[in-house]
Design a protein around this motif. Structure first.
Motif, PDB file in Angstrom:
ATOM      1  N   GLY A  39       0.897  -1.139  -0.147  1.00 51.46           N
ATOM      2  CA  GLY A  39       0.087   0.173   0.192  1.00 51.46           C
ATOM      3  C   GLY A  39       0.775   1.297  -0.096  1.00 51.46           C
ATOM      4  O   GLY A  39       0.173   2.365  -0.023  1.00 51.46           O
ATOM      5  N   GLU A  40       2.132   1.321   0.063  1.00 47.32           N
ATOM      6  CA  GLU A  40       2.999   2.395  -0.194  1.00 47.32           C
ATOM      7  C   GLU A  40       3.414   2.444  -1.774  1.00 47.32           C
ATOM      8  O   GLU A  40       4.257   1.446  -2.041  1.00 47.32           O
ATOM      9  N   ALA A  41       3.542   3.654  -2.066  1.00 44.06           N
ATOM     10  CA  ALA A  41       3.889   3.836  -3.744  1.00 44.06           C
ATOM     11  C   ALA A  41       5.228   4.661  -3.354  1.00 44.06           C
ATOM     12  O   ALA A  41       5.330   5.629  -2.680  1.00 44.06           O
ATOM     13  N   THR A  42       6.295   4.254  -4.361  1.00 44.34           N
ATOM     14  CA  THR A  42       7.317   5.008  -4.571  1.00 44.34           C
ATOM     15  C   THR A  42       7.608   5.388  -5.927  1.00 44.34           C
ATOM     16  O   THR A  42       7.465   4.647  -6.744  1.00 44.34           O
ATOM     17  N   TYR A  43       7.962   6.713  -6.371  1.00 47.69           N
ATOM     18  CA  TYR A  43       8.179   6.982  -7.669  1.00 47.69           C
ATOM     19  C   TYR A  43       9.645   7.401  -7.694  1.00 47.69           C
ATOM     20  O   TYR A  43      10.332   8.232  -6.906  1.00 47.69           O
ATOM     21  N   LYS A  44      10.464   6.916  -8.565  1.00 44.48           N
ATOM     22  CA  LYS A  44      11.857   7.130  -8.705  1.00 44.48           C
ATOM     23  C   LYS A  44      12.452   7.410 -10.327  1.00 44.48           C
ATOM     24  O   LYS A  44      11.686   6.703 -11.116  1.00 44.48           O
ATOM     25  N   MET A  45      13.592   8.042 -10.281  1.00 44.75           N
ATOM     26  CA  MET A  45      14.147   8.020 -11.484  1.00 44.75           C
ATOM     27  C   MET A  45      15.694   8.053 -11.192  1.00 44.75           C
ATOM     28  O   MET A  45      16.321   8.937 -10.802  1.00 44.75           O
ATOM     29  N   PRO A  46      16.329   6.853 -11.612  1.00 48.43           N
ATOM     30  CA  PRO A  46      17.890   6.601 -11.576  1.00 48.43           C
ATOM     31  C   PRO A  46      18.597   7.568 -12.648  1.00 48.43           C
ATOM     32  O   PRO A  46      18.142   8.082 -13.577  1.00 48.43           O
TER      33      PRO A  46
END
Length: 281
Positions: free
Chosen positions: A174-181
């Motif tokens: 239920g926890e969302a993470t947005y990333k960009m390496p």
């Protein structure tokens, strides 16, 4: 770069797949990146040389979309330089029809400095893992179960531009993470070798859009009409993490704020205004 003026620059971008949305039109994030790049070149032209610069703030108002397959041209002027701050403004047009697509204004710091790019990259040219506690260790965003499902649907339907940026979204209980390496294509000013300001803006806008889509039930996707980015510190090589928050939902407009972090330190804050897309009767 197509041309220079006394205190400005003219640039253009063809419509190629890597910078397009799902409809084959230039992605608004790509247009913002072009405008940010032209802002930097306009400053170099006015100064008469290339010095390290960094975006302080950038505002882009999107007026219309280009046609499918249409390239974009922009004209940006550095109209003032005062106490190591340069001020710019400009516009972007469709290369075929000449329609006004977007306007830009912003300010840039002149003479910025930072650590060597090589200090952040290991000999194999891969990003060195951070030893600091990053913000995503604590869980970025909480979604209800059905909204996490909606997020997975959004991430599965990505545009070519999102693939080019390398943006990822994941959920864990239920926890969302947005990333960009970091990628080599993300470099802005080669003199200090940080994330390009336009790339950060693109990432933040995509996060805002994904967050909106995951948190609404409307059939038509809202359209970003304006973005304003404040850049708080240089973003050197690493993985950017974004935290979005819907701060206002009106009948006609929705406002989303996105905070962007690197190694737990905030590097940028973006404010995005979306027009609600009403179904035609």
């Amino acid at each position: 770069m197509d041309d220079t003026t006394k205190d400005g620059a003219v640039m253009s971008m063809p419509c190629v797949e890597e910078v397009c949305d799902q409809q084959g039109k230039l992605h608004r994030g790509a247009i913002a990146t072009l405008l940010d790049t032209a802002c930097g070149l306009a400053i170099f032209v006015r100064l008469g040389d290339m010095r390290p610069i960094a975006t302080i703030d950038l505002r882009v108002d999107f007026i219309a979309k280009p046609e499918a397959g249409e390239g974009v041209a922009c004209n940006v002027t550095c109209f003032a330089v005062e106490e190591n701050i340069a001020y710019v403004r400009g516009e972007a047009f469709g290369r075929d029809g000449g329609n006004l697509l977007a306007s830009v204004s912003g300010s840039f710091a002149i003479g910025t400095a930072g650590p060597s790019f090589d200090q952040s990259v290991n000999p194999s040219n891969k990003i060195a893992p951070s030893k600091k506690k990053t913000i995503d260790d604590e869980g970025i965003i909480s979604f209800e179960t059905e909204r996490v499902t909606a997020l997975s649907t959004v991430v599965g339907d990505v545009s070519p531009y999102e693939k080019f940026l390398g943006m990822t979204a994941s959920d864990d209980n239920g926890e969302a993470t947005y990333k960009m390496p970091f990628r080599e294509q993300h470099i802005g000013n080669p003199l200090i070798k940080t994330f390009h300001g336009g790339i950060i803006a693109s990432f933040a806008e995509l996060v805002a859009g994904a967050h909106l889509t995951a948190n609404q039930t409307e059939q038509n996707k809202p359209v970003c009409s304006s973005m304003t980015l404040d850049y708080l510190r240089p973003a050197f090589a690493g993985t950017l993490v974004a935290k979005p928050n819907i701060i206002r939902e009106g009948k006609r407009f929705i406002v989303v704020v996105v905070d962007v972090f690197l190694d737990g330190a905030q590097v940028s804050r973006g404010r995005f205004i979306y027009k609600r897309a009403f179904a035609s009767s």
